[in-house]
Enzyme design. Sequence first.
Site, short mmCIF file in Angstrom:
data_model
loop_
_atom_site.label_atom_id
_atom_site.label_comp_id
_atom_site.label_asym_id
_atom_site.label_seq_id
_atom_site.Cartn_x
_atom_site.Cartn_y
_atom_site.Cartn_z
N GLY A 43 0.84 -1.19 0.00
CA GLY A 43 0.00 0.00 0.00
C GLY A 43 0.87 1.24 0.00
CD GLN A 48 3.72 5.56 2.59
OE1 GLN A 48 2.67 5.08 2.18
NE2 GLN A 48 4.74 4.81 2.96
CB CYS A 89 6.08 1.65 6.77
SG CYS A 89 5.48 3.21 6.08
CG LEU A 90 6.80 1.16 0.46
CD1 LEU A 90 5.99 1.69 -0.70
CD2 LEU A 90 7.92 0.24 -0.04
CG HIS A 131 0.35 0.64 7.36
ND1 HIS A 131 1.42 0.11 8.05
CD2 HIS A 131 0.88 1.56 6.52
CE1 HIS A 131 2.53 0.70 7.65
NE2 HIS A 131 2.24 1.58 6.71
CD GLU A 132 -0.71 2.09 3.00
OE1 GLU A 132 -0.30 3.25 2.87
OE2 GLU A 132 0.07 1.13 3.19
CG HIS A 135 0.89 6.36 5.85
ND1 HIS A 135 2.08 6.82 6.34
CD2 HIS A 135 1.11 5.06 5.51
CE1 HIS A 135 2.99 5.85 6.30
NE2 HIS A 135 2.42 4.76 5.81
ZN ZN Z 1 3.31 2.93 5.55
#
Ligand code: ZN
Length: 174
Positions: A43, A48, A89-90, A131-132, A135
Site C-alpha cells: 500500500g 509518502q 512501511c516503505l 495502516h494506509e 498515514h
Molecule cells: Zn506505511
Amino acid sequence: MELHVFPDPILTKPCADVEIGDKSVLPILDEMAEKLYEWSGAGLAAPQVGILKKLVVIDVRDEPPVLYKMINPKIIWKSDELIESREGCLSLPLLRETVKRHEKVKVEYFDTNFQKQILEAEDFLSCCIQHELDHLKGTLYIDRLSRIKYTRAVNKFHKLQQSGGANLDDTDEE
Ligand SMILES: [Zn+2]
C-alpha cells in the site's frame, strides 16, 4: 514522485479531503500505483510521496490481484477483535514491528469514477487499509507502539539505515 522517508515531517501531517469530481487526482493515483509496484509495497498513501491529500493505493497481491485506488477513504466500521499485525512501511525501510489492528474493517471511499464504494476487509487487507489510512492522519505504524517500544524501534531503524540492513535483527524483544 519521490518516496519520503522517516523522519520527514510531511509524514506527520494530516491530509486534506479531495473535492469530489476533482480529476487532477487521477494521474496522481496512477503514478502512485506505478510506484507501489516499483517499490514492491502492499500500500502507498499520498503523504509518502509528498502529497497531503486523502489518496491511497493498495494491492495486497491476492489471487486474483486487485488494485484499489481510494479517494477520501474512511473506516465506517471496525471489529472488536484485534489481531497482531507484523508490519513494515516503505517510509521506514527495513524495519518491521508488530502492532495491534482490528481484524475486520469496513471502509468507504470514492473510486476513480467518483462513485462511493464500501469494502469489507479482513486479515492482511484489513491491516493494510488501517495502516494506509493512518498515514492520511499523519500517523505511522510505529506511533501505535508503546513509548518504550517506539524508542527502541526508532533506534533500530537508524541502525538498520547505517548498516543497510546487514545486521537485520528481526527478532522481537518483548
Ligand atoms: Zn506505511
